[in-house]
Design an enzyme around this catalytic site. Structure first.
Site, PDB file in Angstrom:
ATOM      1  N   GLU A  46       1.029   2.828   2.624  1.00  0.00           N
ATOM      2  CA  GLU A  46       1.035   3.946   1.679  1.00  0.00           C
ATOM      3  C   GLU A  46       1.945   5.087   2.156  1.00  0.00           C
ATOM      4  O   GLU A  46       1.904   5.486   3.321  1.00  0.00           O
ATOM      5  CB  GLU A  46      -0.402   4.451   1.521  1.00  0.00           C
ATOM      6  CG  GLU A  46      -0.576   5.585   0.536  1.00  0.00           C
ATOM      7  CD  GLU A  46      -2.036   5.991   0.390  1.00  0.00           C
ATOM      8  OE1 GLU A  46      -2.333   6.779  -0.521  1.00  0.00           O
ATOM      9  OE2 GLU A  46      -2.882   5.523   1.188  1.00  0.00           O
ATOM     10  N   LYS A 115      -0.327   6.029  -7.845  1.00  0.00           N
ATOM     11  CA  LYS A 115      -1.740   5.990  -7.488  1.00  0.00           C
ATOM     12  C   LYS A 115      -2.562   6.683  -8.576  1.00  0.00           C
ATOM     13  O   LYS A 115      -2.230   7.780  -9.025  1.00  0.00           O
ATOM     14  CB  LYS A 115      -1.949   6.678  -6.140  1.00  0.00           C
ATOM     15  CG  LYS A 115      -3.323   6.491  -5.512  1.00  0.00           C
ATOM     16  CD  LYS A 115      -3.312   7.057  -4.087  1.00  0.00           C
ATOM     17  CE  LYS A 115      -4.605   6.828  -3.352  1.00  0.00           C
ATOM     18  NZ  LYS A 115      -4.525   7.335  -1.952  1.00  0.00           N
ATOM     19  N   CYS A 151      -4.381   1.993  -2.137  1.00  0.00           N
ATOM     20  CA  CYS A 151      -5.465   2.490  -1.286  1.00  0.00           C
ATOM     21  C   CYS A 151      -6.739   2.771  -2.082  1.00  0.00           C
ATOM     22  O   CYS A 151      -7.479   1.862  -2.426  1.00  0.00           O
ATOM     23  CB  CYS A 151      -5.001   3.719  -0.504  1.00  0.00           C
ATOM     24  SG  CYS A 151      -6.032   4.077   0.946  1.00  0.00           S
TER      25      CYS A 151
END
Length: 554
Positions: A46, A115, A151
């Site tokens: 990430e 994200k 994530c």
């Protein structure tokens, strides 16, 4: 074009926050290695190009532009016919800044995904700097539809369900998941839940390395669609692992990948402390460290961690004796230095302490000596260590454990002086356990010697600050096994005083420890950063007001 075999390289690497050029070169080196081993795609962690977590640095337009320029360079690299790259970076779209991943192949930017689920709890503050992206569909790659949740996107089902419903065939998850005890089991549990729900295999690629008080332990892994562990990479080690996947009747299956065994908790705690210290020193470009070696358990464990992290040649230990320093402490400190092979010097502090006392005598006239005079000793030691640091450039390692940090059993501008504390999130009883463990174990990759590196007498003797004749820690504090159990309740579990008393702890002791915990907040705010080990470290996890009139009613 479709393919029935995918060789996916998982680049478990150690980026530096803000070093965009260095991170780009690290990405290129990993890609070159993966190319030599026949990879089709290289997956990075990430926000790799920025480093994670970038905090408010990511708000600087020049930094965003540098990250985008690095991506453009990497996209151009893929025109060489080698592996594609799936890499994380901050990307601005209009007035929104996203935590993103980009897929580059054959000299083109194939696509980006943002994200969706921005964590904003514990150590995470992503809603402060990023905006969430829309629910994503899969990215097309050489005839394969890749689902790329980032994530936190897998900690709930919404993003992965959307990816499965829109045709994803494999889930690839770039992560920046920091170490804490039992975290690797929690990650695995969450990943299994998403695999069960979607019926898709998963690659979980995690970051490695220390960033301020956070340590990222790697431990990247893959799961088959039937929940079996497909592959497992090591913790605390940089690596580029090749995983080979084949398309079968039931979807994609792992044909080949690493099968490493993970460390037990005590080993992982030690390795996290060592990695956190090493990266803090090296990434901040200190030539080495200096430690006040007292002959006690905390400084001995910190010295062993420093040698394991940096090598003995970069660790300088100094004994700073005064009239209350026992011959036993002098002997133990020297034995510890010898066992670890460090440079060891002695700098007596009597002259400086007595000069301070003489200077303050007119002002203190009529007042009995007490803690103030004891703290002068500690502050002279702190000043001496900072002077050595100032002269030679080495960073001072401070050595207070979590028990002491909790109740304020430490001296501001004295033994709290320093740049970093590897045992800040370890209770005193845990420090003793780690000392015994290290004398019997030396995991691969540590730079210190094997065998007994912390003399047995340091572990066995009663702890003391040696600031007055016959002083013992237990004169001021409950026994550490009792203190640590109460603190675990107050700090880790946020238990009330009444709950702890109902569990069998003495009421007066609980109330006293609770008071000490709250009034020491102003000290902790001025303490050096240190490695996060527990679920509630002092710093990014536990944020209490300094001015605080709250006390639990009992």
């Amino acid at each position: 074009m479709t393919t029935d075999i995918l060789r996916i390289a998982v680049a478990q690497l150690n980026p530096i926050v803000g070093d965009v050029a260095g991170n780009l070169e690290k990405a290129r080196a990993a890609r070159a290695e993966a190319a030599g081993r026949g990879a089709d795609l290289v997956v990075y962690s990430e926000l790799f190009l920025a480093g994670y977590p970038p905090e408010d640095l990511v708000l600087r337009p020049a930094f965003q532009e540098a990250c985008r320029a690095a991506l453009d360079d990497l996209v151009a690299d893929t025109a060489d016919g080698g592996p594609a790259v799936l890499i994380g970076l901050p990307l601005r779209e209009g007035d929104k800044l996203h935590n993103s991943v980009a897929l580059a192949d054959a000299g083109a930017l194939v696509g980006v995904r943002h994200k969706v689920d921005l964590p904003n709890y514990a150590v995470f503050d992503e809603k402060r700097v990023f905006q969430p992206g829309p629910l994503p569909g899969p990215l097309g790659f050489r005839g394969v539809r890749l689902g790329v949740p980032i994530c936190e996107d897998i900690w709930t089902e919404e993003v992965t369900e959307c990816l499965a419903e829109t045709g994803a065939e494999i889930l690839i998850v770039p992560n920046g998941s920091p170490y804490e005890r039992a975290k690797i089991d929690i990650r695995m549990q969450i990943a299994v839940e998403r695999v069960v729900e979607t019926g898709l295999p998963m690659i979980y690629a995690n970051q490695l390395g220390g960033q301020d008080e956070l340590v990222f332990d790697g431990g990247s892994f893959g799961l088959a669609a039937d929940r079996r562990l497909a592959f497992q990479m090591k913790q605390f080690v940089e690596d580029v692992a090749i995983t080979t996947w084949r398309r079968g009747e039931g979807g994609w299956e792992l044909a080949e990948g690493p099968q490493e065994v993970l460390a037990d908790q005590v080993t992982a705690d030690w390795q996290a402390c060592v990695l956190g210290l090493r990266d803090y020193v090296d990434k901040n470009r200190f030539p080495g460290v200096v430690i006040g070696l007292s002959g006690g358990i905390d400084s001995a464990v910190c010295a062993a961690m420093a040698v394991d992290a940096l090598g003995a040649e970069r660790v300088h230990c100094v004994m700073l004796p005064y009239r209350y320093t026992s011959s036993e402490s002098l002997k133990d400190a020297e034995a510890c230095a010898d066992a670890l092979g460090m440079r060891y010097d002695t700098v007596p502090i009597a002259e400086a302490v007595e000069a301070f006392e003489a200077m303050l005598a007119p002002l203190f006239a009529g007042h009995a000596p007490g803690v103030t005079e004891e703290n002068i000793q500690s502050r002279v030691r702190g000043t001496a260590l900072m002077a050595i640091s100032n002269k030679f450039g080495s960073m001072v390692v401070t050595t207070g454990n979590k028990s002491e940090m909790s109740v304020g059993y430490a001296t501001l501008y004295g033994d709290m002086n320093g740049g970093f504390n590897p045992i800040k999130d370890l209770y005193k009883s845990e420090v003793y356990n780690l000392a015994r463990w290290r004398n019997a174990h030396r995991p691969e990759g540590l730079l210190g010697p094997q065998g007994e590196v912390i003399p047995a007498n340091i572990i066995q003797k009663e702890p003391t600050a040696e600031l007055r004749e016959g002083q013992r820690d237990q004169d001021s504090l409950p026994p550490y096994d009792v203190l640590d159990a109460i603190l675990e309740g107050l700090v880790e579990r946020e238990a009330s005083a009444a709950e702890l008393i109902s569990e069998g702890f003495d009421a007066d002791t609980v109330k006293r420890v609770q008071k000490l915990l709250y009034v020491a907040e102003y000290k902790r705010r001025q303490a050096a950063p240190g490695v996060k080990i527990t679920q509630r470290n002092f710093g990014r996890d536990r944020r209490y007001p300094i001015v605080n009139g709250w006390r639990d009613a009992v």
